[in-house]
Design an enzyme around this catalytic site. Structure first.
Site, PDB file in Angstrom:
ATOM      1  CB  SER A 179      16.234  32.132   6.314  1.00 38.97           C
ATOM      2  OG  SER A 179      15.518  33.187   6.841  1.00 38.97           O
ATOM      3  CG  ASP A 333      11.055  29.822  11.942  1.00 39.33           C
ATOM      4  OD1 ASP A 333      10.960  31.058  11.858  1.00 39.33           O
ATOM      5  OD2 ASP A 333      11.584  29.115  11.060  1.00 39.33           O
ATOM      6  CG  HIS A 363      14.678  31.385  11.474  1.00 39.63           C
ATOM      7  ND1 HIS A 363      13.920  30.887  10.436  1.00 39.63           N
ATOM      8  CD2 HIS A 363      15.566  32.225  10.906  1.00 39.63           C
ATOM      9  CE1 HIS A 363      14.333  31.422   9.304  1.00 39.63           C
ATOM     10  NE2 HIS A 363      15.326  32.225   9.549  1.00 39.63           N
TER      11      HIS A 363
END
Ligand code: NAG
Ligand code: NAG
Ligand code: NAG
Length: 389
Positions: A179, A333, A363
């Site tokens: 991320s 995502d 995610h």
């Protein structure tokens, strides 16, 4: 009402609310264990919200709570030597296998994402028998860009320079992150490529659902579908706060109206050409909601940071001569297209790239060892590193 009855009522209400929420949370198709996945996601999302509230009202800080939860998410391992220390004044946590006299171990410098501070690091060290360094970089809003990036560069350089002290082979060091941490890993790889030094080169970059650009919040993955764990709005707040230490302009980003007229259109033909991604990624291309619009004044204020490749690696013009890359993206995502575009551009620039796209995935899926898709994603990352680092 008696106190005991009140407690029962409150708890029952909370349980019913949680169950209703679990039923309401839309889950993409295709998961092997849909109900378990739903429960795991619900518990996680509720916990994150609860931690956020507890942090705000001063009961306990979010970092501490997330750490406690990680123990449940991915169990840490007693076979590792874990130490909190500093690399040139940057806080790091090192995970080392307990093997005496090792001199040639590979190492991973890991940059965690926003929420899960180091859910994967201990498991990576254990499974691979590698040294893993988790960098506790300075966080926004107190520290805006480039604080986090600078810390990550400093820590990586420190390990490259002092590898021998950790029993590490300096020619076998990877940068990795998930991320926001994937953003940092890509940015560190760029920075080390761009700076001449006599340090060995980083060998591999592992980018797990990375966030790589803050120009276009209307890529297909930002506009379609069900995206558990991370919403478009959360990403917009993240980028705003990382860039400026506040989210006062979030509304402009929300409208995708933060660049000057034509900047977005031009970038969509060059560095952000998501129209050329595989068909599956562009199932339903839509016209931009904001064609031709823009905000000259705001753009003048933010352009320098938003166009900086160390802030947003997709803004780099030249992506040649970078470390071997492993890019993980997931269908459900908002960041899917960021990762897919980067993988594609890295490949076009002549790098060795593996783009592992998970059609059934969301995610941060790698931290969910309770569901088969989570384990599979993690196993493949381990497999890639075992072969390539
Ligand atoms: C969060 O709480 C833990 C445990 O109470 C403490 O050790 C840590 O320093 C705190 N961190 C911050 C940033 O306040
Ligand atoms: C871990 O690595 C060390 C040094 O590289 C090696 O001596 C040891 O046998 C390895 N252990 C396992 C379980 O693979
Ligand atoms: C974009 O921003 C400009 C400048 O603030 C404003 O005049 C315009 O109405 C905005 N357009 C949209 C679609 O939000």
């Amino acid at each position: 009402m008696v106190a005991g009855v009140r407690v029962v009522v409150v708890v029952s209400c909370a349980v019913v609310a949680a169950m209703a929420y679990a039923l309401y949370v839309p889950l993409p198709d295709g998961f092997v264990q849909p109900w378990k996945t739903r429960v795991v996601l619900t518990v996680t999302e509720l916990a994150i919200s609860m931690f956020w509230v507890m942090d705000k009202v001063g009961v306990a800080n979010k970092t501490f709570l997330m750490r406690s939860m990680e123990k449940y998410v991915r169990k840490t391992h007693s076979t590792l030597k874990v130490e909190d220390t500093e690399f040139d004044r940057v806080k790091v946590r090192t995970y080392q296998p307990r093997t005496e006299g090792a001199t040639d171990r590979p190492a991973i410098v890991y940059f965690h994402g926003e929420d899960f501070v180091d859910a994967v690091t201990a498991s990576l060290a254990k499974r691979l028998n590698y040294t893993v360094v988790s960098v506790e970089y300075r966080l926004a809003p107190e520290n805006k860009f480039p604080a986090a990036f600078d810390d990550c560069v400093t820590a990586t350089r420190y390990l490259l320079r002092n590898a021998k002290d950790f029993g590490v082979d300096p020619s076998r060091i990877a940068v990795a992150g998930d991320s926001a941490g994937g953003n940092l890993a890509a940015a560190v790889a760029l920075k080390l490529r761009d700076t001449t030094s006599d340090l060995p080169k980083v060998k591999v970059q592992v980018l797990l659902y990375p966030a790589l650009q803050a120009i276009d919040f209307e890529t297909c993955s930002y506009r379609f579908g069900i995206t558990p764990i991370l919403t478009r709005h959360q990403m917009i707040v993240f980028w705003s706060v990382y860039a400026q230490g506040h989210a006062n302009y979030a509304a402009a980003l929300q409208a995708n109206n933060h660049t000057a007229p034509r900047v977005l259109e031009q970038l969509r033909k060059s560095r952000l050409d998501w129209s050329r991604l595989p068909r599956e990624f562009n199932a339903k291309p839509l016209a931009s909601r904001c064609n031709g619009c823009g905000d000259v004044k705001l753009w003048a204020e933010i352009e320098n940071v938003f166009m900086n490749p160390y802030f947003a690696p997709l803004m780099a013009d030249d992506l040649a001569n970078l470390p071997t890359a492993y890019v993980v993206t997931a269908n459900h995502d908002v960041l899917r297209d960021d990762g897919a575009m980067y993988a594609e551009r890295l490949r076009q620039a002549g790098n060795t790239v593996t783009h592992r796209y998970w059609h059934v995935g969301f995610h941060n899926i790698i931290i969910f060892s309770q569901i088969p898709e989570g384990d599979e994603t993690f196993d493949e990352v381990v497999g890639f590193l075992a072969e390539n680092l």
